[in-house]
Design an enzyme around this catalytic site. Structure first.
Site, PDB file in Angstrom:
ATOM      1  N   ARG A  40      10.770  -9.493   4.245  1.00  0.00           N
ATOM      2  CA  ARG A  40      11.014  -8.087   4.583  1.00  0.00           C
ATOM      3  C   ARG A  40      11.615  -7.971   5.976  1.00  0.00           C
ATOM      4  O   ARG A  40      12.483  -7.128   6.231  1.00  0.00           O
ATOM      5  CB  ARG A  40       9.704  -7.293   4.502  1.00  0.00           C
ATOM      6  CG  ARG A  40       9.879  -5.790   4.666  1.00  0.00           C
ATOM      7  CD  ARG A  40       8.580  -5.052   4.447  1.00  0.00           C
ATOM      8  NE  ARG A  40       7.665  -5.189   5.597  1.00  0.00           N
ATOM      9  CZ  ARG A  40       6.471  -4.608   5.656  1.00  0.00           C
ATOM     10  NH1 ARG A  40       6.033  -3.885   4.626  1.00  0.00           N
ATOM     11  NH2 ARG A  40       5.707  -4.756   6.725  1.00  0.00           N
TER      12      ARG A  40
ATOM     13  N   ARG B 172      -2.250  -9.809  12.879  1.00  0.00           N
ATOM     14  CA  ARG B 172      -2.454  -8.525  12.200  1.00  0.00           C
ATOM     15  C   ARG B 172      -3.460  -8.666  11.058  1.00  0.00           C
ATOM     16  O   ARG B 172      -4.284  -7.781  10.827  1.00  0.00           O
ATOM     17  CB  ARG B 172      -1.111  -7.999  11.672  1.00  0.00           C
ATOM     18  CG  ARG B 172      -0.181  -7.502  12.777  1.00  0.00           C
ATOM     19  CD  ARG B 172       1.262  -7.483  12.335  1.00  0.00           C
ATOM     20  NE  ARG B 172       1.518  -6.505  11.288  1.00  0.00           N
ATOM     21  CZ  ARG B 172       2.662  -6.452  10.590  1.00  0.00           C
ATOM     22  NH1 ARG B 172       3.623  -7.354  10.816  1.00  0.00           N
ATOM     23  NH2 ARG B 172       2.830  -5.526   9.680  1.00  0.00           N
TER      24      ARG B 172
ATOM     25  N   ARG C 199     -10.762   3.894   9.962  1.00  0.00           N
ATOM     26  CA  ARG C 199     -10.621   2.511  10.432  1.00  0.00           C
ATOM     27  C   ARG C 199     -11.951   1.940  10.937  1.00  0.00           C
ATOM     28  O   ARG C 199     -12.034   0.747  11.205  1.00  0.00           O
ATOM     29  CB  ARG C 199      -9.575   2.435  11.553  1.00  0.00           C
ATOM     30  CG  ARG C 199      -8.158   2.751  11.084  1.00  0.00           C
ATOM     31  CD  ARG C 199      -7.173   2.571  12.218  1.00  0.00           C
ATOM     32  NE  ARG C 199      -5.807   2.911  11.830  1.00  0.00           N
ATOM     33  CZ  ARG C 199      -4.951   2.072  11.252  1.00  0.00           C
ATOM     34  NH1 ARG C 199      -5.353   0.837  10.998  1.00  0.00           N
ATOM     35  NH2 ARG C 199      -3.735   2.456  10.935  1.00  0.00           N
TER      36      ARG C 199
ATOM     37  N   LYS D 226       0.827  -1.212   0.000  1.00  0.00           N
ATOM     38  CA  LYS D 226       0.000   0.000   0.000  1.00  0.00           C
ATOM     39  C   LYS D 226       0.860   1.261   0.000  1.00  0.00           C
ATOM     40  O   LYS D 226       0.614   2.201  -0.763  1.00  0.00           O
ATOM     41  CB  LYS D 226      -0.920  -0.044   1.226  1.00  0.00           C
ATOM     42  CG  LYS D 226      -1.872   1.114   1.356  1.00  0.00           C
ATOM     43  CD  LYS D 226      -3.024   0.733   2.283  1.00  0.00           C
ATOM     44  CE  LYS D 226      -2.551   0.253   3.636  1.00  0.00           C
ATOM     45  NZ  LYS D 226      -2.072   1.340   4.507  1.00  0.00           N
TER      46      LYS D 226
ATOM     47  N   ARG E  97      12.173  -5.518  11.742  1.00  0.00           N
ATOM     48  CA  ARG E  97      10.936  -5.324  12.491  1.00  0.00           C
ATOM     49  C   ARG E  97      10.469  -6.638  13.094  1.00  0.00           C
ATOM     50  O   ARG E  97      10.307  -7.647  12.397  1.00  0.00           O
ATOM     51  CB  ARG E  97       9.848  -4.768  11.568  1.00  0.00           C
ATOM     52  CG  ARG E  97      10.044  -3.324  11.181  1.00  0.00           C
ATOM     53  CD  ARG E  97       8.955  -2.846  10.243  1.00  0.00           C
ATOM     54  NE  ARG E  97       7.605  -3.119  10.739  1.00  0.00           N
ATOM     55  CZ  ARG E  97       6.499  -2.682  10.132  1.00  0.00           C
ATOM     56  NH1 ARG E  97       6.601  -1.957   9.021  1.00  0.00           N
ATOM     57  NH2 ARG E  97       5.315  -2.977  10.634  1.00  0.00           N
TER      58      ARG E  97
END
Length: 368
Positions: free
Chosen positions: A306, A324, A267, A192, A312
């Site tokens: 990634r 998530r 959201r 995104k 992360r």
């Protein structure tokens, strides 16, 4: 670009162009009536600048007076004459030329013709500095026209928007182009952010990331940032009103943008409604919500790869990634229904090269 009240206006007609039209009109009218000592009637309030410049350019004997015909509220004509003041002198048998700042629908002309017919004038003519032929609805002849313009709302040189702008020496046009306002949906790893960067460049859009906006306001200690931090420090959710006010500030920083990409907001359905209400106050709206769709297993592998580079923690644990995804599904489902009811939801295949996905997104946007 200037801002009056809640709207933006762009420069449309220069002072030099206006004076050229005024001088030409004065010469045309003088050619017709310079031997008759006409009476010029100015229609207040908007005509005062044009009337003054016209009288300086008209170098022959004449008289002048004013009437007031109020028919404007906001940016559209009400179509009703609210007030009529003036014409105290005897004008029977005289040549009368009414000067208007602008004629669009021509609703005032019926009233003017009735007034002067009753006064038994010798000759009655109409002159206007600006004329909107697309909007004109009457059969009355307009004898003198300074310049024809498109049917867009203008301010300046005597014309106002709710009492502002009359003193501007130039004319400005309402800045009201077709904007592209997008909401991008996508699970973590769907690309995104990458696609938002491409789209904002291609369509001259401003990318508004709620997270970035929050961080900016908190870091710089803005009033909204301090207010948001006061909720966050207590462990409370920041009220939607605070977030909307932050987004409003970002929109107002970019009056010349072709549109906006909203990222991270809304959201919830309540936030979507709040965003719609806010945009409506700016004569804007959401053009489309676009979801980048991809198979969960492919996205999981993409995020794990990634995570090896980014470091992360939430990209290195498959269980956290699936959690998530579950959170995204729970929050997004009601929003999808909300925008589907407005026929604004679009699904785009998010698997492929960056270039391939950009082409798909662009094809969807180009059809809006």
């Amino acid at each position: 670009m200037i801002k009056l009240h809640d709207k933006y206006f762009k420069k449309f007609i220069s002072s030099a162009q206006i004076q050229e039209a005024v001088t030409r009109m004065a010469a045309e009218i003088a050619e017709d009536v310079k031997d008759e000592q006409p009476i010029f009637v100015g229609i207040l309030n908007g005509v005062f600048m044009f009337f003054a410049d016209f009288m300086k350019a008209y170098n022959y004997p004449c008289e002048m007076t004013f009437v007031k015909l109020a028919s404007y509220h906001g940016t559209s004509s009400s179509g009703e004459i609210k007030e009529l003041i003036g014409l105290s002198q005897d004008i029977e048998g005289r040549t009368v030329i009414v000067l208007e700042d602008i004629i669009d629908t021509g609703n005032t002309l019926d009233e003017l013709h009735a007034i002067f017919k009753a006064k038994k004038v010798k000759d009655f003519k109409i002159g206007t500095l600006f004329f909107k032929p697309e909007a004109y609805k009457k059969q009355h002849n307009i004898d003198y026209i300074g310049m024809e313009i498109s049917n867009e709302f203008i301010v300046g040189y005597g014309l106002d928007y709710d009492d502002l702008g009359r003193n501007l020496p130039e004319v400005y046009q309402l800045h009201n182009h077709n904007m592209i306002n997008l909401i991008l949906f996508g699970k973590p790893g769907a690309g995104k952010g990458t696609q938002a960067n491409f789209l904002k460049e291609k369509y001259n859009l401003v990318h508004i990331s709620t997270g970035d906006v929050f961080r900016y306001n908190i870091k710089n200690g803005t009033e909204l940032g301090l207010l948001a931090k006061s909720y966050m420090d207590k462990g409370d959710l920041v009220p939607d009103e605070v977030t909307i006010n932050m987004l409003q500030a970002e929109v107002e920083k970019n009056p010349e943008a072709n549109g906006f990409i909203f990222d991270g907001f809304p959201r919830t359905t309540a936030q979507a409604e709040a965003l719609d209400n806010f945009l409506a106050t700016k004569d804007m709206g959401i053009s489309a919500t676009i979801a980048l769709e991809a198979d969960d297993e492919i996205l999981i592998q993409r995020l794990l790869e990634r995570g090896k580079v980014s470091g992360r923690a939430d990209d290195q644990d498959e269980n956290k990634i699936r959690n998530r995804f579950d959170e995204y599904n729970q929050k997004t489902a009601p929003l999808i229904d909300y925008y589907k009811k407005q026929n604004k939801f679009h699904s785009v295949n998010g698997i492929g090269t960056i270039e391939e996905i950009t082409v798909r997104l662009s094809a969807t946007i180009d059809q809006l």
